[in-house]
Design a protein around this motif. Sequence first.
Motif, mmCIF file in Angstrom:
data_model
loop_
_atom_site.group_PDB
_atom_site.id
_atom_site.type_symbol
_atom_site.label_atom_id
_atom_site.label_comp_id
_atom_site.label_asym_id
_atom_site.label_seq_id
_atom_site.Cartn_x
_atom_site.Cartn_y
_atom_site.Cartn_z
ATOM 1 N N ALA A 150 48.219 -30.553 -36.902
ATOM 2 C CA ALA A 150 47.956 -29.593 -37.977
ATOM 3 C C ALA A 150 46.459 -29.324 -38.011
ATOM 4 C CB ALA A 150 48.412 -30.151 -39.329
ATOM 5 N N CYS A 151 46.095 -28.103 -38.433
ATOM 6 C CA CYS A 151 44.685 -27.740 -38.522
ATOM 7 C C CYS A 151 44.502 -26.825 -39.728
ATOM 8 C CB CYS A 151 44.244 -27.046 -37.229
ATOM 9 S SG CYS A 151 42.463 -26.702 -37.169
ATOM 10 N N ALA A 189 29.993 -20.484 -30.344
ATOM 11 C CA ALA A 189 30.098 -20.327 -28.886
ATOM 12 C C ALA A 189 30.990 -19.132 -28.564
ATOM 13 C CB ALA A 189 30.670 -21.601 -28.266
ATOM 14 N N PRO A 190 30.589 -18.325 -27.565
ATOM 15 C CA PRO A 190 31.409 -17.163 -27.214
ATOM 16 C C PRO A 190 32.822 -17.600 -26.812
ATOM 17 C CG PRO A 190 29.290 -17.128 -26.059
ATOM 18 C CD PRO A 190 29.400 -18.466 -26.714
ATOM 19 N N GLY A 191 33.827 -16.916 -27.363
ATOM 20 C CA GLY A 191 35.215 -17.196 -26.992
ATOM 21 C C GLY A 191 35.738 -18.531 -27.486
ATOM 22 N N VAL A 192 35.019 -19.177 -28.424
ATOM 23 C CA VAL A 192 35.412 -20.515 -28.876
ATOM 24 C C VAL A 192 36.756 -20.476 -29.613
ATOM 25 C CG1 VAL A 192 34.302 -20.437 -31.178
ATOM 26 C CG2 VAL A 192 34.428 -22.610 -29.922
ATOM 27 N N THR A 193 37.532 -21.547 -29.476
ATOM 28 C CA THR A 193 38.733 -21.713 -30.294
ATOM 29 C C THR A 193 38.298 -22.288 -31.637
ATOM 30 O OG1 THR A 193 40.061 -22.144 -28.320
ATOM 31 C CG2 THR A 193 40.999 -22.848 -30.436
ATOM 32 N N LEU A 194 38.611 -21.579 -32.728
ATOM 33 C CA LEU A 194 38.191 -22.020 -34.067
ATOM 34 C C LEU A 194 39.072 -23.170 -34.559
ATOM 35 C CD1 LEU A 194 37.537 -18.517 -35.683
ATOM 36 C CD2 LEU A 194 35.852 -20.125 -34.778
ATOM 37 N N GLY A 195 38.752 -23.653 -35.772
ATOM 38 C CA GLY A 195 39.559 -24.706 -36.397
ATOM 39 C C GLY A 195 38.899 -26.066 -36.293
ATOM 40 N N HIS A 196 38.395 -26.591 -37.445
ATOM 41 C CA HIS A 196 37.712 -27.898 -37.396
ATOM 42 C C HIS A 196 38.390 -28.938 -38.283
ATOM 43 C CE1 HIS A 196 35.799 -25.565 -40.690
ATOM 44 N NE2 HIS A 196 35.979 -26.693 -41.332
ATOM 45 N N HIS A 231 33.424 -24.396 -33.515
ATOM 46 C CA HIS A 231 32.237 -23.583 -33.797
ATOM 47 C C HIS A 231 31.375 -23.518 -32.526
ATOM 48 C CE1 HIS A 231 29.290 -21.868 -36.707
ATOM 49 N NE2 HIS A 231 28.438 -22.272 -35.787
ATOM 50 N N GLY A 232 30.748 -24.652 -32.191
ATOM 51 C CA GLY A 232 29.959 -24.724 -30.953
ATOM 52 C C GLY A 232 30.797 -25.178 -29.769
ATOM 53 N N ARG A 233 31.964 -25.764 -30.054
ATOM 54 C CA ARG A 233 32.903 -26.166 -29.000
ATOM 55 C C ARG A 233 34.314 -26.005 -29.533
ATOM 56 N NH1 ARG A 233 32.425 -32.061 -27.162
ATOM 57 N NH2 ARG A 233 34.650 -31.890 -26.707
ATOM 58 N N ASP A 234 35.292 -26.017 -28.627
ATOM 59 C CA ASP A 234 36.654 -25.659 -29.011
ATOM 60 C C ASP A 234 37.230 -26.563 -30.096
ATOM 61 O OD1 ASP A 234 36.836 -23.463 -27.400
ATOM 62 O OD2 ASP A 234 37.691 -24.562 -25.700
#
Length: 356
Positions: free
Chosen positions: A47-48, A67-74, A126-129
Motif C-alpha cells: 500500500a502507498c 527526478a525526471p520520470g520518477v515514480t511518485l509515492g513515499h 521524489h529524487g528516486r523511485d
Amino acid sequence: MPVPLSPVPETMAALSVVETGRPPALAMVNRPVPTPAPGEALLRVDACGFCHHDLLVMDGTLRRGVAPGVTLGHEIAATVAAVADDVSDRQPGDRVVSLLTAACGRCARCRAGREHRCLTGAGIGHGRDGGFAPYVALPATALVPLPDGIPAAEAALLACPLGVALAGVAAVDVAAGETVAVTGAGGGLGAHAVQIAAMAGAQVIAVTTSPEKAPALESLGASLVIEAGDGLDFAEVVMALTDDAGADVVVDTVGPPLWPATLRCLGQYGRLALLGDLTGQPASLRLAEVIFRDLRVIGVSGVSRPTLERAVGLAAAGWLRPVVSQTRPLTAEGVGAAWRLVAERRALGRVVVAPE
Ligand SMILES: [Zn+2]
Ligand SMILES: [Zn+2]
C-alpha cells in the motif's frame, strides 16, 4: 509469520505522470522490476498513501529536486521480496514501512538520529523511485519492521503523515491542559495531529474548511471544530473561545491560505509548528508580533527513524489510529480518483493506493 511471496516478475506497470496539470495526465507504463543494489532490499508494495506532496508534483507546483520520470509515492508499506547479498538484517517475507528518505545510515546526520536529513539520501518518490509501482528497491537502512496486526493501508501512513504529525507536535512540547489549534484538521497531517495533541491531554481546536468532517474530527479527539474560509477569521473564534488568551500552540498544515489568522490566534509564549504550505505563496509577517508575544516558530518536515519507530509502537498498541479515508487500486484511474479526492478536500485523513 513469514508471508508467502509470489515469484518476482521481470517487468511491472508503474504509475507515470505523462503531463502535469489539474488534473494531471496519468498512465501506467511498463518498467523493469529493479534489482536491489548493495545494501538494498527489493520490496513488494502492499500500500502507498497519496500525499499532498504527490498532488503538488502532479500539478507542477513542486519541481525542485524531482527526478525526471520518477515514480511518485513515499508512504510505503511493503513486504520484502529479496535482499542484496550484503543485507543481513532483513529477509524475504518481512513486513516493513519505509522512511521518507533513502537514508545512508552512515553519515553524521544519520548517526545523530536525523535520517530524514541524510547528507546523501534522496527523497523516496521524489529524487528516486517510490511506491506507486508494484515493486521498489530501497536501502535496508530506510526500513522499519512492522508488527503483525497493522493492516497495510494503515501501516502506509505511519511515516507520513502520522510520524510527521508526531514530530510536529513533539517539536512544540504540547503539555496536558494546553489549547492547541490544528489547521487543515481534516487532511492527512491534520487528522493525525488532532489525535496526537488530544493524546497529550491538550484541548484541541480543529480548524477545517470542510465542516462535514466535524463529527469525525470530534471522534479523533477534537474538543471543538471551527470552520475556516470564506472570509471567516478563525483567530477571532479562537480568541473568543480562550477568553482572549489565545492558543498555546498552533499546528499549521495549511500555510498561506489561512495566514495571518494562524499567527494571530497565538497567545503570549505561543508556539507555532509549520508543517504544510499548500500554495508556496509568500506570507507577510510583522516581526514585532513574534518579539513581543515571545513566540516560537518552528518548521517540521520529514520523520526520523526514532519517531517512525515510536509511531509504529503507538499504532500497534492502539494509542493512535492511522486515518484511511479510502483505498484505490494502483491504476491510472485509481490514482486519478485519489487525486480528485485530495484536490477537492473530500478525504478525511489519507487516500491509499494499493497494487491489485
Ligand atoms: Zn506524505
Ligand atoms: Zn546519511
